[in-house]
Design a protein around this motif. Structure first.
Motif, PDB file in Angstrom:
ATOM      1  N   TRP A 116     -37.661  -0.837  11.319  1.00  0.00           N
ATOM      2  CA  TRP A 116     -37.098  -2.033  11.939  1.00  0.00           C
ATOM      3  C   TRP A 116     -36.427  -1.619  13.246  1.00  0.00           C
ATOM      4  CZ3 TRP A 116     -37.376  -1.360   6.774  1.00  0.00           C
ATOM      5  CH2 TRP A 116     -37.746  -2.459   5.968  1.00  0.00           C
ATOM      6  N   ALA A 151     -24.693  -5.077   1.721  1.00  0.00           N
ATOM      7  CA  ALA A 151     -25.586  -6.179   2.066  1.00  0.00           C
ATOM      8  C   ALA A 151     -27.013  -5.902   1.599  1.00  0.00           C
ATOM      9  CB  ALA A 151     -25.553  -6.425   3.575  1.00  0.00           C
ATOM     10  N   PHE A 152     -27.478  -4.674   1.794  1.00  0.00           N
ATOM     11  CA  PHE A 152     -28.861  -4.367   1.433  1.00  0.00           C
ATOM     12  C   PHE A 152     -29.028  -4.288  -0.077  1.00  0.00           C
ATOM     13  CE2 PHE A 152     -32.889  -2.017   1.650  1.00  0.00           C
ATOM     14  CZ  PHE A 152     -33.535  -2.803   2.580  1.00  0.00           C
ATOM     15  N   SER A 212     -34.337  -5.769   6.918  1.00  0.00           N
ATOM     16  CA  SER A 212     -34.326  -6.879   5.969  1.00  0.00           C
ATOM     17  C   SER A 212     -35.558  -6.774   5.075  1.00  0.00           C
ATOM     18  CB  SER A 212     -34.330  -8.227   6.695  1.00  0.00           C
ATOM     19  OG  SER A 212     -34.552  -9.291   5.795  1.00  0.00           O
ATOM     20  N   ASP A 251     -37.093  -9.470   3.843  1.00  0.00           N
ATOM     21  CA  ASP A 251     -37.762 -10.769   3.850  1.00  0.00           C
ATOM     22  C   ASP A 251     -39.275 -10.649   3.941  1.00  0.00           C
ATOM     23  OD1 ASP A 251     -35.325 -11.968   3.633  1.00  0.00           O
ATOM     24  OD2 ASP A 251     -35.154 -12.485   5.765  1.00  0.00           O
ATOM     25  N   GLU A 308     -29.620  -7.700  -1.259  1.00  0.00           N
ATOM     26  CA  GLU A 308     -31.011  -8.097  -1.012  1.00  0.00           C
ATOM     27  C   GLU A 308     -31.936  -7.527  -2.079  1.00  0.00           C
ATOM     28  OE1 GLU A 308     -33.054  -8.352   2.654  1.00  0.00           O
ATOM     29  OE2 GLU A 308     -31.241  -7.980   3.838  1.00  0.00           O
TER      30      GLU A 308
END
Length: 312
Positions: free
Chosen positions: A241, A281-282, A258, A260, A285
């Protein structure tokens, strides 16, 4: 452990941590481990803790004045030496493992190759100048580089070891630090502007660990090495990324990392390394994607307070 008398004074004078004081004092290694690695990388010695104590407590007394009663001073003195003792013990172990003396932490290394990685980064391959074996290193560790600046002052900077740790050489990859409303990085620019094959640099033994990110493929040093290593693994692939994607990595995804657009197997084993906010945060996810919490392994880049954080 703190004495009950000192613990009571600390709770009264520092309410913000008073409620967690018992947890803090029973887990000093969690809080101080990375400091010990940094100290060992620059050759901190036991005697320097006495010097720091002298001037730190003089400053505290000067700023706080009459608020520093004999009881308060004694309690904080105990806290200081509790933490100092933990650091001294950890640093002694690190010096022993690295087989270096704290008063002689430096060693001369000869530059045997320089490779330009990007317009603003170069890898420098080094070998011990004395011909003796290189000290043992582990993946992810860094070394301190000690250079003499044009004004005669010595400066220290830490650079990650970017080569396999098993052979008799060391490779560091230096990225030029360009200031934005602040001066450019002194040491990175000196190294990139002046160091050539045949020169000598002064390095410490390897310590610590690391994590890293680049904003674009053009800035991504050692990108080709990553591709080469991935290609050597059966059924492996790499995915990047970048905030600024480029044609060099046509399969890279734009923006911050991310899941997604990633087809992630539900039975995946995931390994995370990075600052705590990123990993929290990850991890969320990954859990939303169906990965089990027991299949997520992490290493914190920074103080490891995850287990002590009730919000994690």
């Amino acid at each position: 452990m703190l004495s009950p008398e000192s613990a009571a004074v600390i709770r009264a004078t520092l309410p913000a941590v008073g409620g967690a004081l018992d947890d803090i004092t029973t887990r000093p290694d969690v809080l101080l481990g990375r400091i010990a690695h940094k100290h060992a990388a620059v050759g901190v010695t036991d005697e320097q803790y006495t010097i720091v104590h002298k001037y730190l407590f003089a400053a505290i007394a000067d700023v706080l004045g009459d608020a520093v009663t004999p009881e308060v001073a004694a309690a904080w003195d105990e806290v200081y030496w509790l933490m100092a003792g933990a650091l001294i013990a950890q640093e002694a172990r690190l010096y022993l493992e690295a087989q270096v003396r704290p008063d002689q932490p430096w060693r001369r290394w000869t530059v045997v190759e320089r490779r330009e990685e990007t317009p603003d980064a170069a890898s420098i391959l080094l070998r011990p100048a004395d011909g003796a074996p290189a000290p043992r290193a582990r993946a992810g560790q860094y070394v301190s580089v000690r250079v003499r600046m044009p004004d005669g002052v010595h400066q220290l900077r830490q650079y990650s070891i970017s080569s396999a740790p098993g052979d008799g050489t060391r490779r560091i990859t230096v990225k030029r630090v360009r200031g934005e409303a602040v001066p450019d990085g002194e040491v990175s620019n000196l190294l990139l502007d002046t160091v050539r094959t045949g020169d000598e640099l002064t390095l410490s033994a390897p310590f610590g660990d690391v994590v890293h990110a680049d904003r674009s493929p053009a800035d991504h040093a050692l990108r080709a090495d990553i591709h080469r290593l991935v290609e050597a693994l059966p059924a492996a692939r790499s995915l990047f990324w970048y905030e600024r994607p480029g044609t060099e990595e046509p399969t890279a995804l734009p923006g911050i990392m991310s899941l997604d657009d990633v087809d992630l197997p539900k039975d995946a084993s995931v390994y995370l390394c990075g600052p705590l906010p990123f990993m929290r945060a990850f991890r969320d996810e990954l859990l939303r994607a169906g990965v089990s919490a027991r299949d997520i392994t992490y290493e914190v880049f920074g103080p490891d307070l995850w287990l002590a954080d009730a919000t994690g």
